[in-house]
Design a protein around this motif. Structure first.
Motif, PDB file in Angstrom:
ATOM      1  N   ALA A 635       0.827  -1.208   0.000  1.00 17.82           N
ATOM      2  CA  ALA A 635       0.000   0.000   0.000  1.00 17.82           C
ATOM      3  C   ALA A 635       0.863   1.261   0.000  1.00 17.82           C
ATOM      4  CB  ALA A 635      -0.924  -0.006   1.218  1.00 17.82           C
ATOM      5  N   GLU A 636       2.112   1.148   0.501  1.00 18.64           N
ATOM      6  CA  GLU A 636       3.032   2.292   0.522  1.00 18.64           C
ATOM      7  C   GLU A 636       3.422   2.740  -0.888  1.00 18.64           C
ATOM      8  OE1 GLU A 636       6.444   1.299   2.852  1.00 18.64           O
ATOM      9  OE2 GLU A 636       5.263   0.371   4.449  1.00 18.64           O
ATOM     10  N   LEU A 637       3.191   1.883  -1.884  1.00 16.68           N
ATOM     11  CA  LEU A 637       3.607   2.198  -3.249  1.00 16.68           C
ATOM     12  C   LEU A 637       2.544   2.966  -4.022  1.00 16.68           C
ATOM     13  CD1 LEU A 637       5.164  -1.276  -4.178  1.00 16.68           C
ATOM     14  CD2 LEU A 637       6.238   0.663  -3.022  1.00 16.68           C
ATOM     15  N   GLU A 638       1.366   3.132  -3.445  1.00 17.83           N
ATOM     16  CA  GLU A 638       0.281   3.807  -4.154  1.00 17.83           C
ATOM     17  C   GLU A 638       0.703   5.224  -4.551  1.00 17.83           C
ATOM     18  OE1 GLU A 638      -3.213   3.665  -1.782  1.00 17.83           O
ATOM     19  OE2 GLU A 638      -3.320   1.470  -1.778  1.00 17.83           O
ATOM     20  N   GLY A 639       0.431   5.564  -5.805  1.00 18.32           N
ATOM     21  CA  GLY A 639       0.769   6.886  -6.316  1.00 18.32           C
ATOM     22  C   GLY A 639       2.208   7.040  -6.751  1.00 18.32           C
ATOM     23  N   LYS A 640       2.990   5.959  -6.644  1.00 17.51           N
ATOM     24  CA  LYS A 640       4.391   6.013  -7.054  1.00 17.51           C
ATOM     25  C   LYS A 640       4.645   5.048  -8.206  1.00 17.51           C
ATOM     26  CE  LYS A 640       6.185   7.136  -2.444  1.00 17.51           C
ATOM     27  NZ  LYS A 640       7.171   6.771  -1.402  1.00 17.51           N
ATOM     28  N   ILE A 641       5.709   5.305  -8.938  1.00 19.18           N
ATOM     29  CA  ILE A 641       6.223   4.317  -9.888  1.00 19.18           C
ATOM     30  C   ILE A 641       7.036   3.314  -9.078  1.00 19.18           C
ATOM     31  CG2 ILE A 641       7.797   3.941 -11.821  1.00 19.18           C
ATOM     32  CD1 ILE A 641       7.033   6.831 -12.711  1.00 19.18           C
ATOM     33  N   ALA A 642       6.723   2.035  -9.234  1.00 14.02           N
ATOM     34  CA  ALA A 642       7.403   1.004  -8.444  1.00 14.02           C
ATOM     35  C   ALA A 642       8.138   0.037  -9.359  1.00 14.02           C
ATOM     36  CB  ALA A 642       6.401   0.233  -7.586  1.00 14.02           C
ATOM     37  N   VAL A 643       9.324  -0.342  -8.934  1.00 12.51           N
ATOM     38  CA  VAL A 643      10.115  -1.364  -9.625  1.00 12.51           C
ATOM     39  C   VAL A 643      10.303  -2.518  -8.650  1.00 12.51           C
ATOM     40  CG1 VAL A 643      12.267  -1.909 -10.815  1.00 12.51           C
ATOM     41  CG2 VAL A 643      11.301   0.398 -10.978  1.00 12.51           C
ATOM     42  N   LEU A 644       9.747  -3.675  -8.979  1.00 10.13           N
ATOM     43  CA  LEU A 644       9.829  -4.864  -8.124  1.00 10.13           C
ATOM     44  C   LEU A 644      10.696  -5.889  -8.823  1.00 10.13           C
ATOM     45  CD1 LEU A 644       6.077  -5.127  -7.042  1.00 10.13           C
ATOM     46  CD2 LEU A 644       7.948  -3.923  -5.904  1.00 10.13           C
ATOM     47  N   ARG A 669      17.161   6.273  -5.564  1.00  2.34           N
ATOM     48  CA  ARG A 669      16.981   6.108  -4.125  1.00  2.34           C
ATOM     49  C   ARG A 669      16.380   7.345  -3.472  1.00  2.34           C
ATOM     50  NH1 ARG A 669      21.787   3.244  -0.956  1.00  2.34           N
ATOM     51  NH2 ARG A 669      21.221   1.681  -2.521  1.00  2.34           N
ATOM     52  N   ASP A 670      16.706   8.507  -3.967  1.00  4.82           N
ATOM     53  CA  ASP A 670      16.211   9.748  -3.356  1.00  4.82           C
ATOM     54  C   ASP A 670      15.067  10.372  -4.139  1.00  4.82           C
ATOM     55  OD1 ASP A 670      18.141   9.566  -1.332  1.00  4.82           O
ATOM     56  OD2 ASP A 670      19.648  10.532  -2.604  1.00  4.82           O
ATOM     57  N   ASP A 671      14.538   9.660  -5.134  1.00  5.88           N
ATOM     58  CA  ASP A 671      13.425  10.175  -5.929  1.00  5.88           C
ATOM     59  C   ASP A 671      12.119   9.865  -5.194  1.00  5.88           C
ATOM     60  OD1 ASP A 671      11.352  10.634  -7.787  1.00  5.88           O
ATOM     61  OD2 ASP A 671      12.698  10.223  -9.470  1.00  5.88           O
ATOM     62  N   PRO A 672      11.379  10.859  -4.744  1.00  6.98           N
ATOM     63  CA  PRO A 672      10.154  10.593  -3.961  1.00  6.98           C
ATOM     64  C   PRO A 672       9.032   9.976  -4.790  1.00  6.98           C
ATOM     65  CG  PRO A 672      10.337  12.928  -4.456  1.00  6.98           C
ATOM     66  CD  PRO A 672      11.626  12.302  -4.916  1.00  6.98           C
ATOM     67  N   HIS A 673       9.186   9.978  -6.105  1.00  6.10           N
ATOM     68  CA  HIS A 673       8.122   9.473  -6.979  1.00  6.10           C
ATOM     69  C   HIS A 673       8.389   8.046  -7.468  1.00  6.10           C
ATOM     70  CE1 HIS A 673       6.608  13.572  -7.082  1.00  6.10           C
ATOM     71  NE2 HIS A 673       7.850  13.957  -7.341  1.00  6.10           N
ATOM     72  N   VAL A 674       9.534   7.483  -7.064  1.00  2.55           N
ATOM     73  CA  VAL A 674       9.919   6.143  -7.530  1.00  2.55           C
ATOM     74  C   VAL A 674      10.331   5.303  -6.320  1.00  2.55           C
ATOM     75  CG1 VAL A 674      11.478   4.794  -8.997  1.00  2.55           C
ATOM     76  CG2 VAL A 674      10.688   7.047  -9.751  1.00  2.55           C
ATOM     77  N   ARG A 675       9.880   4.048  -6.276  1.00  2.00           N
ATOM     78  CA  ARG A 675      10.291   3.123  -5.215  1.00  2.00           C
ATOM     79  C   ARG A 675      10.860   1.862  -5.870  1.00  2.00           C
ATOM     80  NH1 ARG A 675       8.527   2.259   0.151  1.00  2.00           N
ATOM     81  NH2 ARG A 675      10.186   1.032   1.155  1.00  2.00           N
ATOM     82  N   TRP A 716      13.682 -16.366 -13.420  1.00  2.00           N
ATOM     83  CA  TRP A 716      14.627 -15.591 -12.603  1.00  2.00           C
ATOM     84  C   TRP A 716      15.740 -15.031 -13.474  1.00  2.00           C
ATOM     85  CZ3 TRP A 716      12.739 -15.088  -7.828  1.00  2.00           C
ATOM     86  CH2 TRP A 716      11.777 -16.033  -7.430  1.00  2.00           C
ATOM     87  N   PRO A 717      16.091 -13.751 -13.327  1.00  2.00           N
ATOM     88  CA  PRO A 717      15.332 -12.747 -12.584  1.00  2.00           C
ATOM     89  C   PRO A 717      14.090 -12.302 -13.353  1.00  2.00           C
ATOM     90  CG  PRO A 717      17.174 -11.723 -13.687  1.00  2.00           C
ATOM     91  CD  PRO A 717      17.301 -13.201 -13.954  1.00  2.00           C
ATOM     92  N   THR A 718      13.132 -11.728 -12.646  1.00  2.00           N
ATOM     93  CA  THR A 718      11.954 -11.086 -13.244  1.00  2.00           C
ATOM     94  C   THR A 718      11.791  -9.723 -12.590  1.00  2.00           C
ATOM     95  OG1 THR A 718      10.766 -13.129 -13.801  1.00  2.00           O
ATOM     96  CG2 THR A 718       9.440 -11.165 -13.446  1.00  2.00           C
ATOM     97  N   THR A 719      11.456  -8.724 -13.394  1.00  3.30           N
ATOM     98  CA  THR A 719      11.262  -7.372 -12.863  1.00  3.30           C
ATOM     99  C   THR A 719       9.959  -6.797 -13.389  1.00  3.30           C
ATOM    100  OG1 THR A 719      13.674  -7.079 -12.933  1.00  3.30           O
ATOM    101  CG2 THR A 719      12.335  -5.113 -12.536  1.00  3.30           C
ATOM    102  N   TRP A 720       9.144  -6.251 -12.473  1.00  3.33           N
ATOM    103  CA  TRP A 720       7.914  -5.558 -12.841  1.00  3.33           C
ATOM    104  C   TRP A 720       8.136  -4.050 -12.726  1.00  3.33           C
ATOM    105  CZ3 TRP A 720       4.282  -8.520  -8.959  1.00  3.33           C
ATOM    106  CH2 TRP A 720       4.112  -9.841  -9.395  1.00  3.33           C
ATOM    107  N   PHE A 721       7.622  -3.320 -13.705  1.00  3.79           N
ATOM    108  CA  PHE A 721       7.631  -1.864 -13.679  1.00  3.79           C
ATOM    109  C   PHE A 721       6.170  -1.422 -13.587  1.00  3.79           C
ATOM    110  CE2 PHE A 721      11.440  -3.339 -15.645  1.00  3.79           C
ATOM    111  CZ  PHE A 721      12.435  -2.487 -15.202  1.00  3.79           C
ATOM    112  N   VAL A 722       5.821  -0.835 -12.434  1.00  4.09           N
ATOM    113  CA  VAL A 722       4.424  -0.575 -12.093  1.00  4.09           C
ATOM    114  C   VAL A 722       4.174   0.931 -12.140  1.00  4.09           C
ATOM    115  CG1 VAL A 722       2.638  -0.926 -10.342  1.00  4.09           C
ATOM    116  CG2 VAL A 722       4.495  -2.596 -10.591  1.00  4.09           C
ATOM    117  N   ASP A 723       3.063   1.334 -12.796  1.00  3.17           N
ATOM    118  CA  ASP A 723       2.771   2.764 -12.880  1.00  3.17           C
ATOM    119  C   ASP A 723       2.105   3.265 -11.600  1.00  3.17           C
ATOM    120  OD1 ASP A 723       0.088   2.070 -12.986  1.00  3.17           O
ATOM    121  OD2 ASP A 723      -0.152   2.502 -15.119  1.00  3.17           O
ATOM    122  N   ARG A 724       1.805   4.556 -11.573  1.00  6.18           N
ATOM    123  CA  ARG A 724       1.286   5.174 -10.350  1.00  6.18           C
ATOM    124  C   ARG A 724      -0.071   4.600  -9.935  1.00  6.18           C
ATOM    125  NH1 ARG A 724       4.003  10.169  -9.265  1.00  6.18           N
ATOM    126  NH2 ARG A 724       5.347  10.812 -10.986  1.00  6.18           N
ATOM    127  N   ALA A 725      -0.808   4.056 -10.901  1.00  6.78           N
ATOM    128  CA  ALA A 725      -2.126   3.495 -10.606  1.00  6.78           C
ATOM    129  C   ALA A 725      -2.052   2.038 -10.161  1.00  6.78           C
ATOM    130  CB  ALA A 725      -3.025   3.617 -11.833  1.00  6.78           C
TER     131      ALA A 725
END
Length: 758
Positions: A635-644, A669-675, A716-725
């Protein structure tokens, strides 16, 4: 005087017909007198009653159900010696052999039963068990189906289902749909239903199948509490999903019923060694379980080998070696002895790979290790190996070592490739593609190399087709098949060219590229062929023709440079040499190469952005712990671009790209819009912490608690790039050598598509 055992068997076969009393009456007294004259054989098997025989069969079934193969094998040997002509008894003994994985002995048992009747269902069943133990699944299909058709026993059907699992979950589920309820309720089939549900969970991307699988196992335990598969198989799945405590509970329930099961003990030791127990408590816990096993089961090579493996996991190579010595002394020609013989060259090979990754191809340590590998493999191949299939991996590692030497020893390499091609069936493209191409390059047997490659085409098709069910789409399967066939055609064409058949080589190499245009080795090889043709145009009026050949070579080298993956790209040196050939020196080469690099970046970026997923879905929510135990909620990732990023220290491609991943993590690491988060699938936090410390990495790591399984991550490896929604927009499966650059392109693309970016 008592009848000898042989005489009793003969007497039982002598019947008469057409006389008073009809068929089934004993022959006359003369025959009997002739028989009883035989002397009693002191070595004859002791007599037995019908009730004793049935009790022995029941006990063998118990051994199979309880997986107490250590005790079941000698018991079965004793009874088969006493009653050699009972096919059912021999098949129940064969089930013990299958528990040991002894496919040679299984084939011998099948031969014995089928020599009397080639359609005997017990013999067909044993033949299927032999092929399954050998992992020749397609070969097991026909005899298992024949056994079931002749006698619809659930163990015959279970063997058939195992033989067709490579056809995929959809096929298996459809097959189960053809069975009646009574058949589906048999314990052997209930266990297979659970396995198929687990398989479908990954292949069909349906997390609910995991619950269905566990429910079937629970039903198996409830209805048949002594059927140990109902405990061990789900425990294995739970342990792989990092749910060690649940797995441990199931295994300990199994051990309460079958303390002498080597399979249950082995899994118990694995879980204890990788559990959340403090490090100082793990060995005592494992050794306490070992002591219980020793008291409950006879000493066998199988049991000793399992204990040696457990000590290796605990890091005690000395104790492991002591147990392995006992195995070899006890049974030097056995399967377990062969597995022990393998350890030397496998460890040498692992060291070779580690040195290459850490120090590079030219380091003295790596160069010295190549000879260590060669000597270890030579010693192994001189030993009494259980079966030829256990030569394949040795030849594979030997080939890697020889092909890395400078200079490459021609005759040893040729012998290694011949052995590699003869025995390798798991990944035949390595032998018939990579191996054959190296043989063409470094030995005087280029024509033979081409023929080796040609002979392997169908083998490669068969191997990829066996894994068809592992691909998410038909397109992915076709892509892999094209890639591997292109490698084999490349080796064949290169072999023909090196053997002096330039035109044949050209046509086959062009076919390799028609199958898969991204094959950089084929690009390099066809470029070399075109340069050869340019050299042949010696007449003054043929300069334009020669230039056109060189232009074509240049085009292929440039295309080959666009394929960035691990290992040296031969197109780099080739295009530099071609530049010098055409320009008469290296003046201006840096500017020329810079333009090529920019073209490569543009092509890769375009290809990556075209792979953006529009028909998207959200991902499975999670609460996962960091290495320090604190929780991260999705839930902490809501509204952010997330890379898992899903990875593990056990995954070679994952480890190779980690320096690039560290750079990427620092970038945002210091970008508030990306996790940026990584999720490790390692069984132990200790392993991850030690890996990070050794490599000076400090990116954030979450610990998998079964989430990987729930989320359907299968590669392996797998990476997801998730948008703000919260929608997955890009997926990277597999590693990349330019991770920082290519991951950044995806993140920036999501930034550009978002509203409200600062």
């Amino acid at each position: 005087m008592r009848l000898t055992f042989a005489a009793r068997r003969l007497l039982g076969r002598i019947r008469i017909s057409g006389r008073p009393g009809g068929a089934g009456r004993w022959a006359g007294p003369v025959v009997i007198l002739a028989i009883v004259c035989g002397c009693e054989d002191a070595s004859a098997p002791p007599p037995h009653s019908a009730a004793e025989l049935e009790a022995a069969k029941a006990q063998l079934r118990d051994h199979a159900r309880l997986r107490t193969f250590e005790a079941g094998l000698p018991f079965g040997e004793e009874w088969v010696a006493r009653v050699p002509d009972d096919g059912e008894l021999r098949a129940l003994y064969a089930r013990q052999l299958a528990g040991w994985g002894l496919f040679r002995e299984l084939h011998a048992q099948a031969d014995r039963i089928l020599s009397e009747d080639e359609d005997d269902p017990w013999g067909l069943y044993v033949r299927a068990l032999a092929y399954l133990a050998e992992r020749e699944y397609s070969a097991a299909s026909e005899p298992s189906l024949g056994a079931w058709a002749a006698s619809p026993r659930p163990e015959f059907l279970a063997a058939h289902i195992e033989s067709i699992r490579a056809r995929g979950a959809e096929h298996l589920l459809a097959f189960l749909g053809t069975l009646d309820s009574a058949t589906l309720a048999a314990p052997e089939i209930l266990a297979m239903r659970a396995e198929i549900a687990s398989q479908a969970r990954y292949e069909l991307g349906d997390p609910t199948r995991a619950d269905s699988s566990m429910a079937s196992y629970a039903e198996l335990r409830d209805r048949w509490p002594d059927h140990i598969d109902g405990y061990l198989r789900p425990a294995e799945n739970l342990f792989r999903a990092n749910r060690a405590e649940e797995a441990l509970h199931l295994v300990e329930r199994a051990l309460a019923r079958t303390p002498g099961s080597g399979d249950a003990r082995s899994l118990h030791w694995r879980i204890l060694a990788g559990s959340s127990l403090p490090a100082e408590q793990r060995r005592p816990a494992v050794e306490a379980s070992m002591a219980e096993f020793v008291n409950a089961a006879p000493e066998t090579a199988r049991g000793l080998y399992a204990m040696a493996e457990a000590y290796r996991r605990l890091g005690d190579g000395v104790k492991a070696a002591e147990l392995e010595t006992r195995v070899v002394e006890r049974a030097p020609h056995s399967l377990r002895a062969t597995l022990i013989y393998q350890n030397e060259y496998l460890e040498a090979g692992d060291t070779m790979v580690r040195l290459y990754r850490e120090e590079g191809h030219d380091s003295p340590a790596f160069r010295a290790q190549l000879k260590v590998v060669r000597d270890a493999v030579d010693r192994y191949l001189d030993r009494p190996i259980y079966a030829n299939k256990y030569r394949a991996r040795a030849y594979s590692i030997l080939f890697e070592a020889l092909n890395s030497m400078d200079p490459v020893p021609a005759e040893p390499l040729a012998e290694a490739v011949r052995g590699f091609a003869t025995y390798e069936r798991a990944y035949p493209v390595n032998a018939f593609g990579i191996g054959a191409a190296a043989m063409a390059d470094h030995t005087p047997y280029a024509r033979e190399a081409a023929e080796i490659a040609r002979s392997g085409l169908q083998t490669v098709v068969d191997a990829v087709s066996m894994d068809r069910h592992l691909f998410r789409t038909e397109g992915e399967f076709e892509e892999q098949l094209r890639f591997q066939l292109s490698q084999v055609y490349d080796a064949m064409g290169w072999g023909y060219f090196k053997a002096g058949r330039a035109e044949d080589g050209r046509h086959v190499l062009e076919r390799a590229l028609a199958i898969e245009g991204r094959n950089r080795e084929a690009r390099y090889h066809i470029g070399q062929v075109y340069e050869h043709f340019a050299t042949q145009e010696r007449e003054p009026g043929e300069a334009d023709v020669a230039a056109r050949w060189l232009d074509r070579a240049e085009d292929h080298y440039i295309a080959g440079l666009a394929n960035a993956r691990r290992g040296e790209n031969p197109n780099q040196a080739a295009i530099e040499a071609l530049y010098e050939r055409r320009e008469g020196g290296r003046a201006g080469i840096e500017e020329y190469l810079a333009t090529l690099g920019q073209r490569d970046r543009l092509r890769r970026r375009e290809r990556i952005l075209e792979a953006r997923v529009e028909a998207t879905g959200t991902y499975e929510p999670f609460q996962l712990a960091r290495l320090d135990g604190s929780l991260v909620d999705s839930a902490e990732l809501e509204g952010k671009i997330a890379v898992l990023h899903f990875w593990g220290t056990w995954c070679g491609p994952c480890v190779v790209e980690m320096p690039e991943y560290q750079k990427f993590d620092l970038r945002y690491r210091d970008d508030p819009h990306v996790r940026v988060l990584s999720i490790s699938n390692d069984a132990s936090r200790d392993v991850v912490e030690e890996y990070l410390q050794r490599n000076n990495f400090d990116f954030e790591v979450l610990v998998d608690d079964g989430y990987v399984q729930r989320a359907g991550v299968a590669g392996w490896p797998t990476t997801w790039f998730v948008d703000r929604a919260g929608y997955i927009r890009f997926v990277q499966r597999g590693s990349t050598m330019k991770l920082d650059e290519e991951f950044t392109w995806r993140v920036e693309a999501l930034h550009e598509a978002s509203d409200g970016r600062p």
